[in-house]
Design a protein around this motif. Sequence first.
Motif, PDB file in Angstrom:
ATOM      1  N   ARG A 186      -4.325 -43.023  -4.092  1.00 17.70           N
ATOM      2  CA  ARG A 186      -4.626 -41.909  -5.217  1.00 17.70           C
ATOM      3  C   ARG A 186      -5.486 -41.821  -4.678  1.00 17.70           C
ATOM      4  NH1 ARG A 186      -4.710 -45.028  -9.883  1.00 17.70           N
ATOM      5  NH2 ARG A 186      -7.091 -45.985  -9.347  1.00 17.70           N
ATOM      6  N   ASP A 187      -6.394 -42.343  -3.705  1.00 14.70           N
ATOM      7  CA  ASP A 187      -7.966 -41.493  -3.335  1.00 14.70           C
ATOM      8  C   ASP A 187      -8.017 -41.447  -2.155  1.00 14.70           C
ATOM      9  OD1 ASP A 187      -9.616 -42.565  -5.090  1.00 14.70           O
ATOM     10  OD2 ASP A 187     -10.596 -44.497  -4.529  1.00 14.70           O
ATOM     11  N   ALA A 188      -6.413 -41.047  -1.282  1.00 10.87           N
ATOM     12  CA  ALA A 188      -5.828 -41.381  -0.294  1.00 10.87           C
ATOM     13  C   ALA A 188      -6.075 -39.169   0.171  1.00 10.87           C
ATOM     14  CB  ALA A 188      -4.368 -40.919   0.434  1.00 10.87           C
ATOM     15  N   THR A 189      -6.675 -38.761   1.299  1.00 11.73           N
ATOM     16  CA  THR A 189      -6.760 -37.268   0.984  1.00 11.73           C
ATOM     17  C   THR A 189      -5.143 -36.482   0.661  1.00 11.73           C
ATOM     18  OG1 THR A 189      -8.672 -37.920   3.196  1.00 11.73           O
ATOM     19  CG2 THR A 189      -8.032 -35.380   3.008  1.00 11.73           C
ATOM     20  N   HIS A 190      -4.353 -37.124   1.711  1.00 11.31           N
ATOM     21  CA  HIS A 190      -2.660 -36.670   1.394  1.00 11.31           C
ATOM     22  C   HIS A 190      -2.469 -37.826   1.215  1.00 11.31           C
ATOM     23  CE1 HIS A 190      -4.721 -33.096   3.271  1.00 11.31           C
ATOM     24  NE2 HIS A 190      -5.256 -33.394   4.199  1.00 11.31           N
ATOM     25  N   ASN A 191      -1.559 -37.236   0.656  1.00  8.09           N
ATOM     26  CA  ASN A 191       0.204 -37.828   0.117  1.00  8.09           C
ATOM     27  C   ASN A 191       1.418 -36.902   0.602  1.00  8.09           C
ATOM     28  OD1 ASN A 191      -1.381 -40.956  -0.510  1.00  8.09           O
ATOM     29  ND2 ASN A 191      -1.951 -40.134  -2.124  1.00  8.09           N
ATOM     30  N   GLU A 234      -1.455 -31.007   3.383  1.00  6.72           N
ATOM     31  CA  GLU A 234      -0.911 -31.021   4.937  1.00  6.72           C
ATOM     32  C   GLU A 234      -0.377 -29.948   5.509  1.00  6.72           C
ATOM     33  OE1 GLU A 234      -2.914 -31.718   7.205  1.00  6.72           O
ATOM     34  OE2 GLU A 234      -2.710 -33.989   7.627  1.00  6.72           O
ATOM     35  N   THR A 235      -1.137 -29.021   4.768  1.00  8.87           N
ATOM     36  CA  THR A 235      -0.120 -27.501   5.235  1.00  8.87           C
ATOM     37  C   THR A 235       1.073 -28.247   6.529  1.00  8.87           C
ATOM     38  OG1 THR A 235      -1.863 -25.809   4.739  1.00  8.87           O
ATOM     39  CG2 THR A 235      -0.007 -25.306   5.880  1.00  8.87           C
TER      40      THR A 235
END
Length: 346
Positions: free
Chosen positions: A242-247, A275-276
């Motif tokens: 849940r705290d990841a920068t991107h999933n 994360e484009t």
Amino acid sequence: MPPPPQDLLDEIEAINSIYEEDTLTAFSCTANPSREDTATSLLLLKLPTSTILRLSFPSSYPSAPPAVLAVHASAGVKGTGARDLETFRGAVGNVYEAGGVCVFDAVEEFNRLHAGAQEAGAKAQAQGSGSAAAGGGGGEDGPRGSDGELLDAEDKDDDHDDDHDHDHDAGYEEGTGGAGAGKKCPVDDDQRILACPPPPWAATPPLAEQKSTFVGRAAVASSPRQAGDYLRHLVLTDRKVRDATHNISAWRISGRGAPGEQSSSPTQDYDDDGETAAGGRLLRLLQLMDVWDVVVVVSRWYGGVKLGPKRFAIINAVGRDAVVLAGLGGEKGGGGGGRGKGRKKK
């Protein structure tokens, strides 16, 4: 002789991770001894059509665009190489923006243009056959709208043009659709998801790269709803995720369904989660591995150091390892309804 720019080295690694390992390879480097800034790197790019092109990358790449020089090798009918050369030149022109690497986007644009040309040729051939069968008459005939006007190809395809966006919207709103459904389910849907057994995730060990950490997970899923539920369950129950920068996630569903479920059309989708372009590359990996009935998510915790194009290679490598661990890749069997080639061994 100066080495290729670091951005180009990173892009080579990323491209060969996403596609086959020899998709983008070094050919040679040349330099004008009196002007080091004219140094160029010559690379060979193998297109999905098996045509191999020779590309030239200036030392200032990606501030300056690559040049598509010539056909290095070609397979298939005569003239294929020349057509692929012109199509790829057009693809580079369409996608290149100063300061941004462009090979992956150019290859994907080439695939789109190539598929469009093939579809147009097939339609023209079909229309020619139909006209001939009708004796040359009725060329004006065709599907008509409610107003009686003829519908052209674009009119008929209108309902399909927005399918991708619609799937995303439906998934986010209802919690039953795209991979992005993992993040915006109604509260009562969250309670339903939490009441279900934990998803059968296969997870990779954490991979650290310049202060960023990556973890991949993959699981067998029989429907888009189940794929979305699995992703939402992961976010709800794992604080680190849940705290990841991107999933970043992607899924492919064959539509065969689990026992007792009604079959449906094959569907696939992805979510960049900020994360484009990463989600599309992850989906492309699943397509190349030819795996179905799978959902994969790669979590990234950003450590403050930008990785550039190399991050795509890492995301795909971790995602591939997760798919293999789930028993869907070629190296550990093809159970769970999936099938695939897996990662090549060096």
